[in-house]
Scaffold this motif. Structure first.
Motif, short mmCIF file in Angstrom:
data_model
loop_
_atom_site.label_atom_id
_atom_site.label_comp_id
_atom_site.label_asym_id
_atom_site.label_seq_id
_atom_site.Cartn_x
_atom_site.Cartn_y
_atom_site.Cartn_z
N VAL A 81 -2.91 5.59 7.35
CA VAL A 81 -2.94 4.45 8.28
C VAL A 81 -3.18 4.94 9.70
CG1 VAL A 81 -1.66 2.51 9.26
CG2 VAL A 81 -1.39 3.07 6.83
N ASP A 82 -4.15 4.34 10.36
CA ASP A 82 -4.35 4.49 11.80
C ASP A 82 -3.88 3.19 12.43
OD1 ASP A 82 -5.23 4.59 14.41
OD2 ASP A 82 -7.25 5.29 13.94
N PRO A 83 -2.79 3.20 13.22
CA PRO A 83 -2.17 1.94 13.65
C PRO A 83 -2.91 1.19 14.76
CG PRO A 83 -0.99 3.79 14.59
CD PRO A 83 -2.03 4.37 13.68
N TYR A 84 -4.11 1.65 15.14
CA TYR A 84 -4.83 0.97 16.22
C TYR A 84 -6.12 0.34 15.70
CZ TYR A 84 -1.69 3.11 19.58
OH TYR A 84 -0.58 3.46 20.30
N TYR A 85 -6.41 -0.86 16.19
CA TYR A 85 -7.66 -1.55 15.90
C TYR A 85 -8.05 -2.33 17.15
CZ TYR A 85 -4.83 -5.81 15.14
OH TYR A 85 -3.98 -6.87 15.30
N THR A 86 -9.10 -3.12 17.09
CA THR A 86 -9.60 -3.80 18.28
C THR A 86 -9.84 -5.28 18.00
OG1 THR A 86 -11.94 -3.44 17.78
CG2 THR A 86 -10.79 -1.68 18.99
N ALA A 106 0.69 -2.38 4.86
CA ALA A 106 -0.45 -1.53 4.51
C ALA A 106 -0.01 -0.37 3.63
CB ALA A 106 -1.13 -1.03 5.78
N LYS A 107 1.07 0.30 4.02
CA LYS A 107 1.57 1.43 3.25
C LYS A 107 1.95 1.02 1.83
CE LYS A 107 2.03 5.23 5.93
NZ LYS A 107 1.66 6.60 5.49
N SER A 108 2.52 -0.17 1.69
CA SER A 108 2.95 -0.65 0.37
C SER A 108 1.75 -0.83 -0.55
CB SER A 108 3.70 -1.98 0.52
OG SER A 108 4.87 -1.82 1.30
N GLU A 166 -9.87 4.12 -6.57
CA GLU A 166 -10.37 5.43 -6.14
C GLU A 166 -11.23 5.30 -4.89
OE1 GLU A 166 -12.37 6.63 -9.66
OE2 GLU A 166 -10.55 7.35 -10.68
N LYS A 167 -12.08 4.28 -4.85
CA LYS A 167 -12.93 4.07 -3.67
C LYS A 167 -12.08 3.77 -2.43
CE LYS A 167 -17.11 2.25 -5.95
NZ LYS A 167 -18.01 1.07 -6.04
N LEU A 168 -11.10 2.90 -2.58
CA LEU A 168 -10.27 2.52 -1.44
C LEU A 168 -9.51 3.73 -0.88
CD1 LEU A 168 -8.88 -0.95 -2.56
CD2 LEU A 168 -10.32 -0.50 -0.57
N THR A 169 -8.95 4.55 -1.75
CA THR A 169 -8.20 5.71 -1.25
C THR A 169 -9.13 6.70 -0.56
OG1 THR A 169 -8.37 6.73 -3.46
CG2 THR A 169 -6.35 5.51 -2.95
N CYS A 226 -6.61 3.35 6.72
CA CYS A 226 -6.69 1.92 7.04
C CYS A 226 -6.49 1.76 8.55
CB CYS A 226 -5.62 1.17 6.27
SG CYS A 226 -5.29 -0.50 6.86
N ARG A 227 -7.40 1.05 9.21
CA ARG A 227 -7.30 0.80 10.65
C ARG A 227 -7.06 -0.68 10.87
NH1 ARG A 227 -11.39 4.60 10.04
NH2 ARG A 227 -10.97 6.60 11.08
N GLY A 228 -5.86 -1.02 11.25
CA GLY A 228 -5.51 -2.42 11.46
C GLY A 228 -4.80 -3.00 10.26
N PRO A 229 -4.37 -4.27 10.35
CA PRO A 229 -3.71 -4.93 9.22
C PRO A 229 -4.54 -4.80 7.95
CG PRO A 229 -3.56 -6.28 11.19
CD PRO A 229 -4.47 -5.14 11.54
N ILE A 230 -3.88 -4.65 6.84
CA ILE A 230 -4.56 -4.28 5.60
C ILE A 230 -5.60 -5.31 5.17
CG2 ILE A 230 -2.79 -5.31 4.11
CD1 ILE A 230 -4.48 -1.94 3.43
#
Length: 691
Positions: free
Chosen positions: A54-59, A93-95, A189-192, A197-201
């Motif tokens: 997770v990258d906790p920043y988005y725009t 997101a982590k869940s 597999e693709k998602l991982t 993840c940048r921003g809310p999931i």
């Protein structure tokens, strides 16, 4: 099924839902379900930093890709400015990512992923069967599907899509929620591999649609339960308000109230007592702290064992430590806290306190512990806020002035409705006058940081945003800097998409913690328009106001907003504040006048033309704002007719002229000589900023 350990009621409810749905072999869904323990945001001791997942920043640009706002006109700066995810968003997101990893490493070809706050449409089985048959028949000839949404909410203006069959479509973007979806092993597999993840999931997922084979059922067949969860978890809301995409966020009030009452806390000097007091405030306590004594009537009520008190928490109050054995008997259910840092538990002063409180409900508490929130909240039986435990320099026991103080207002005044808040004393307590600290901050330790009459554009920013109560968008072209003559601020009627008016606002580039702030201006006299000169910050929201409404230019509105917490604490509650109307005795829209805010750690004073018109001390009715704030000047049409009257558009365009804005702050050099003195809330601080 994703479920928090601390929400067994949801797990119990969703199990009943799962039992009533059966597959083609007659098995109920519960028998096929595995519970995935959700990541709990309350276990984050600090704000989350970027990791591999997770990258906790988005725009804002990321947000508008999913949910376009065609009527808004955000600037490039607003589009690219970073927005930090809330802790709750990171935990969600982590869940989901943890589930994806399980599926990617497992042997099953597909898995249905559900959150625990869903309910199933009565025709779920039939609609899912129809959609699945079409998907399976299509997959025989095409690439296998990665993600199939069965629960979603389309963007406001609809999700761009193409129907591939009667019951299934392929989205381009514009699907919110991840409450229910089918994920293939290949999709996991693709998602991982696409992480972090940048921003809310759910937002980030939309940005991956071009890298995935994504489908959705024609209608959402799994719905989310509306359970009144706080919108404060949604990090995008303040930004959407600023660009005018949200016109009303509702009454943002702090509604939690503690149940373990009262609380008394004592401890040796520099043991974290002031940090504890701030933490109790953040939990919803009305906490009085760091004083040598209380006002006489409050002390009397405590000795009587009364429940009719102003406060329900008392930290580091000298006169109470002397009678703590009485308090133990008067309040048998009281909670007592002794602060002690690691290694000080055997301190002689602490041993004496424990002896005095023998038989009471006592905890020895370290405010510097990494588990401070958990320890305190388990003891007080409440949930911790989603922010770090506060760190405040200990103030010591400040001397109170019990001598009768001057009236709060030198002019005729009235008090409109105020917010209901643990940090505002109710006006029904007519005998309450706040707490006066002595001595007040000396004025000879102030120095001017901007003494000129010229408004330097390099020291000021012209705003290009708005807020829900504003009928206009602030626009840079509505502010004209006139050199030594100050600035002119315009209001115009024009179609700007989300607003039909434009207005002007400026703010200092720097922040200030205490000082004297003055402006010479002529207020706007158009009904519906507000002229404001004020200090303001968010997270936590704190504010000190001067406002003049065009519908009543003969009176001035003073106001204070207070929320507790360190810088960054997501406490932005309140929409009325604690206002007072002061009669000026003249029409402020007819000529120039000087307006002043004097702000110290123990008192706020408002002056007009060098005459004191209003003052407030600690807890009169709020604590004094304690965080650095920016200085603002604006003119804007209000959505509230109660505040400013109905906007008279016949008098538009209009303008307000501000001749000067000056600021002085405490002289850091003079204060360094006192560095060895005991801490006191009256010791001024300097933010290091200047206008």
């Amino acid at each position: 099924m994703i479920n928090l350990d601390r929400q067994p009621d949801r797990w119990f409810r969703i199990k009943k839902e799962l039992r009533r749905i059966r597959d083609g072999r007659g098995n109920d869904l519960l028998s096929l379900t595995e519970r995935q323990v959700a990541v709990d945001a309350r276990h984050f001791d600090q704000d989350f930093v970027k990791d591999e997942d997770v990258d906790p920043y988005y725009t804002l640009a990321d947000q508008l890709f999913v949910e376009p706002q065609p009527r808004t006109l955000p600037a490039k700066f607003e589009l690219e400015a970073p927005i930090r995810m809330s802790r709750a968003e990171v935990a969600v997101a982590k869940s989901h990512i943890n589930v994806w990893k399980r599926i990617a490493q497992g042997s099953e070809g597909y898995a249905l992923i559900l959150e625990d706050d869903v309910w199933f449409h009565p025709r779920l089985a039939r609609r899912l069967d129809l959609a699945w048959k079409e998907i399976v028949s299509r997959s025989e000839n095409d690439e296998p599907d990665d993600v199939i949404y069965i629960s979603y909410k389309e963007a406001m203006h609809g999700a761009p899509k193409s129907f591939i069959s009667k019951h299934v479509f392929r989205p381009v973007r514009g699907l919110w929620y991840l409450s229910g979806y089918i994920l293939s092993k290949q999709g996991a597999e693709k998602l991982t591999n696409l992480l972090p993840c940048r921003g809310p999931i759910d937002l980030w997922m939309n940005h991956q649609f071009n890298a995935l084979n994504v489908l959705a059922t024609r209608r959402s067949i799994v719905e989310q339960i509306t359970d009144g969860s706080s919108s404060n978890s949604y990090s995008i809301l303040p930004t959407l308000s600023m660009i005018g995409a949200i016109n009303s966020e509702g009454a943002a009030l702090f509604n939690l109230r503690p149940t373990q009452l009262p609380v008394f806390a004592f401890g040796p000097a520099n043991s974290g007592l002031s940090s504890l007091a701030m933490a109790l405030s953040m939990l919803g306590y009305r906490c009085c702290s760091d004083l040598n004594e209380l006002p006489f009537r409050e002390t009397e009520r405590l000795r009587e064992g009364s429940v009719d008190r102003v406060f329900n928490a008392y930290v580091n109050v000298g006169c109470l430590e002397e009678i703590c054995d009485e308090l133990r008997l008067s309040y048998p259910n009281a909670k007592f806290i002794i602060t002690a840092q690691l290694g000080d538990v055997s301190n002689l002063a602490i041993s004496k306190l424990r002896a005095k409180l023998e038989g009471a409900d006592v905890i020895v508490f370290d405010p510097c512990s990494i588990s401070a929130w958990r320890t305190l909240c388990e003891y007080l039986k409440c949930a911790p806020p989603l922010c770090p435990f506060p760190s405040v320099d200990d103030l010591g026991q400040r001397l109170t002035d019990q001598v009768g103080r001057a009236p709060a207002s030198a002019q005729k005044s009235s008090m409109p409705k105020q917010d209901q808040s643990p940090w505002i004393v109710e006006r029904e307590r007519r005998d309450w006058r706040g707490i006066q600290i002595m001595p007040p901050a000396p004025k000879d330790r102030m120095r001017w940081v901007d003494a000129s009459s010229e408004l330097d554009p390099l020291r000021w920013s012209v705003r290009s945003d708005t807020f829900p109560g504003n009928l206009a968008l602030f626009r840079t072209r509505n502010v004209e800097f006139n050199g030594i003559d100050g600035a002119t601020v315009h209001i115009r009627q024009e179609n700007l998409g989300v607003r039909n008016y434009s207005a002007g606002a400026i703010n200092s580039n720097d922040e200030y913690l205490y000082g004297r702030f003055e402006s010479i201006f002529q207020a706007c006299g158009v009904p519906g328009v507000v002229t404001g000169f004020f200090l303001h910050r968010n997270s936590p929201h704190q504010e000190i106001d001067i406002e003049i409404a065009g519908s009543a230019p003969g009176r001035l509105l003073t106001n204070v907003f207070y929320n507790p917490g360190d810088v960054g604490a997501p406490f932005d509650y309140g929409y009325r504040g604690s206002p007072s109307y002061i009669e000026l005795g003249f029409d402020a829209s007819k000529s120039m006048h000087k307006y002043v805010i004097e702000w110290t750690a123990s008192e706020i004073r408002w002056l007009v033309d060098d005459k004191l018109i209003h003052r407030r001390v600690i807890w009169d009715p709020t604590p004094i704002p304690h965080q650095p704030m920016k200085l603002h000047f604006n003119t804007w049409p209000s959505r509230s007719t109660q505040l400013a009257g109905r906007l008279d558009t016949r008098l538009l365009p209009t303008m307000t002229h501000v001749r000067s804005i000056r600021a002085s702050v405490y002289d850091l050099t003079a204060l360094q000589d006192e560095a060895t003195m005991p801490p006191s809330s009256d010791r001024p601080a300097l933010s290091g900023a200047s206008l």
